[in-house]
Design a protein around this motif. Structure first.
Motif, short mmCIF file in Angstrom:
data_model
loop_
_atom_site.label_atom_id
_atom_site.label_comp_id
_atom_site.label_asym_id
_atom_site.label_seq_id
_atom_site.Cartn_x
_atom_site.Cartn_y
_atom_site.Cartn_z
N SER A 212 -25.75 16.88 -6.19
CA SER A 212 -26.32 15.68 -5.56
C SER A 212 -27.68 15.35 -6.17
O SER A 212 -27.97 14.18 -6.45
CB SER A 212 -26.40 15.83 -4.04
OG SER A 212 -27.26 16.88 -3.68
N CYS B 174 -32.79 18.84 -3.88
CA CYS B 174 -33.16 17.99 -2.74
C CYS B 174 -33.56 16.58 -3.16
O CYS B 174 -34.13 15.83 -2.37
CB CYS B 174 -34.28 18.64 -1.94
SG CYS B 174 -35.85 18.77 -2.84
N THR C 100 -27.52 15.92 0.53
CA THR C 100 -28.77 16.38 -0.07
C THR C 100 -28.95 17.84 0.30
O THR C 100 -28.83 18.22 1.45
CB THR C 100 -29.95 15.54 0.46
OG1 THR C 100 -29.68 14.16 0.20
CG2 THR C 100 -31.24 15.93 -0.23
N ILE D 14 -33.14 14.14 7.13
CA ILE D 14 -31.87 13.63 6.59
C ILE D 14 -30.71 14.51 7.02
O ILE D 14 -29.68 14.01 7.48
CB ILE D 14 -31.95 13.53 5.05
CG1 ILE D 14 -32.93 12.43 4.63
CG2 ILE D 14 -30.57 13.28 4.46
CD1 ILE D 14 -33.26 12.44 3.15
N ARG D 15 -30.84 15.80 6.86
CA ARG D 15 -29.74 16.72 7.14
C ARG D 15 -29.54 16.99 8.63
O ARG D 15 -28.43 16.88 9.14
CB ARG D 15 -29.95 18.05 6.41
CG ARG D 15 -29.77 17.95 4.90
CD ARG D 15 -29.93 19.31 4.24
NE ARG D 15 -28.94 20.27 4.71
CZ ARG D 15 -27.68 20.37 4.26
NH1 ARG D 15 -27.27 19.55 3.33
NH2 ARG D 15 -26.87 21.28 4.75
N VAL E 30 -33.83 12.78 -3.74
CA VAL E 30 -33.40 11.50 -3.17
C VAL E 30 -34.27 10.43 -3.83
O VAL E 30 -35.17 10.75 -4.61
CB VAL E 30 -33.55 11.46 -1.63
CG1 VAL E 30 -32.69 12.54 -0.95
CG2 VAL E 30 -35.00 11.59 -1.19
N THR F 201 -29.92 8.43 -0.46
CA THR F 201 -29.38 9.77 -0.69
C THR F 201 -28.11 9.67 -1.53
O THR F 201 -27.64 8.57 -1.84
CB THR F 201 -29.03 10.45 0.64
OG1 THR F 201 -27.94 9.74 1.25
CG2 THR F 201 -30.23 10.50 1.59
N SER G 107 -37.16 15.71 -1.60
CA SER G 107 -37.22 15.49 -0.15
C SER G 107 -37.75 16.71 0.60
O SER G 107 -38.24 16.57 1.71
CB SER G 107 -35.86 15.09 0.38
OG SER G 107 -34.89 16.09 0.16
N ASN H 37 -30.33 4.51 3.05
CA ASN H 37 -29.08 3.98 2.49
C ASN H 37 -28.79 2.57 3.03
O ASN H 37 -27.67 2.22 3.33
CB ASN H 37 -27.91 4.93 2.76
CG ASN H 37 -28.14 6.29 2.14
OD1 ASN H 37 -28.89 6.43 1.19
ND2 ASN H 37 -27.52 7.30 2.71
#
Length: 154
Positions: A102, A47, A35, A26-27, A49, A73, A58, A8
């Motif tokens: 998302s 998922c 995501t 990412i999470r 992205v 994301t 992802s 991002n």
């Protein structure tokens, strides 16, 4: 192992094994939870992205695949729902359970980046890898058309 990439727009150094799925980096490591983990097989699109502007899953993308690249994301669209897609999603009351949204939004954003006036067929093709268990496909298509119209005005 350290892997550097842009997430991002910010330079990130992830401290995970090279084969760790990008989703978990990412999470779990970075803390961006927009995501989603969906089917666990990268088939439902939750998922999704962007990797260098292209939609990817992802869950099936190893961290090593993003080294030196740009990842975006759902959080990259806007933090205040001001992105044309987010506004259209709200206006058309797209989300039901919301879990797939998302991924849906990221696939729609990739479409509108390259096609400012998509047909129904263009939308259906671009969104075909995203599953909505609630069946809001007609609203998704309408929201994408609304967002495209707004983006053409800008």
């Amino acid at each position: 192992m350290a892997t550097k990439f842009k997430l991002n727009g910010k330079e990130i150094t992830a401290q995970a094994e090279a084969d760790t799925p990008l989703l978990w980096v990412i999470r779990d490591e970075i803390g961006l939870t927009g995501t989603k983990f969906g089917c666990g097989m990268a088939l439902c699109g939750a998922c999704t992205v962007h990797l260098n502007g292209e939609p990817i899953r992802s869950f099936q993308t190893p961290l090593s695949a993003v080294a030196g690249k740009q990842v975006a994301t759902i959080e990259s669209l806007s933090s205040d729902n001001s992105h044309p897609l987010q506004k259209a999603w709200i206006a058309h009351d797209v989300p039901q359970c919301g879990y797939c949204q998302s991924g849906q939004l990221m696939s729609a954003a990739a479409l509108l980046r390259t096609n400012k006036n998509p047909s129904d067929t263009d939308i259906d093709n671009a969104m075909s890898g995203n599953i909505c268990r609630c069946g809001t496909y007609n609203r998704i298509r309408a929201a994408i058309k609304t967002a495209a119209a707004e983006m053409r005005k800008a």
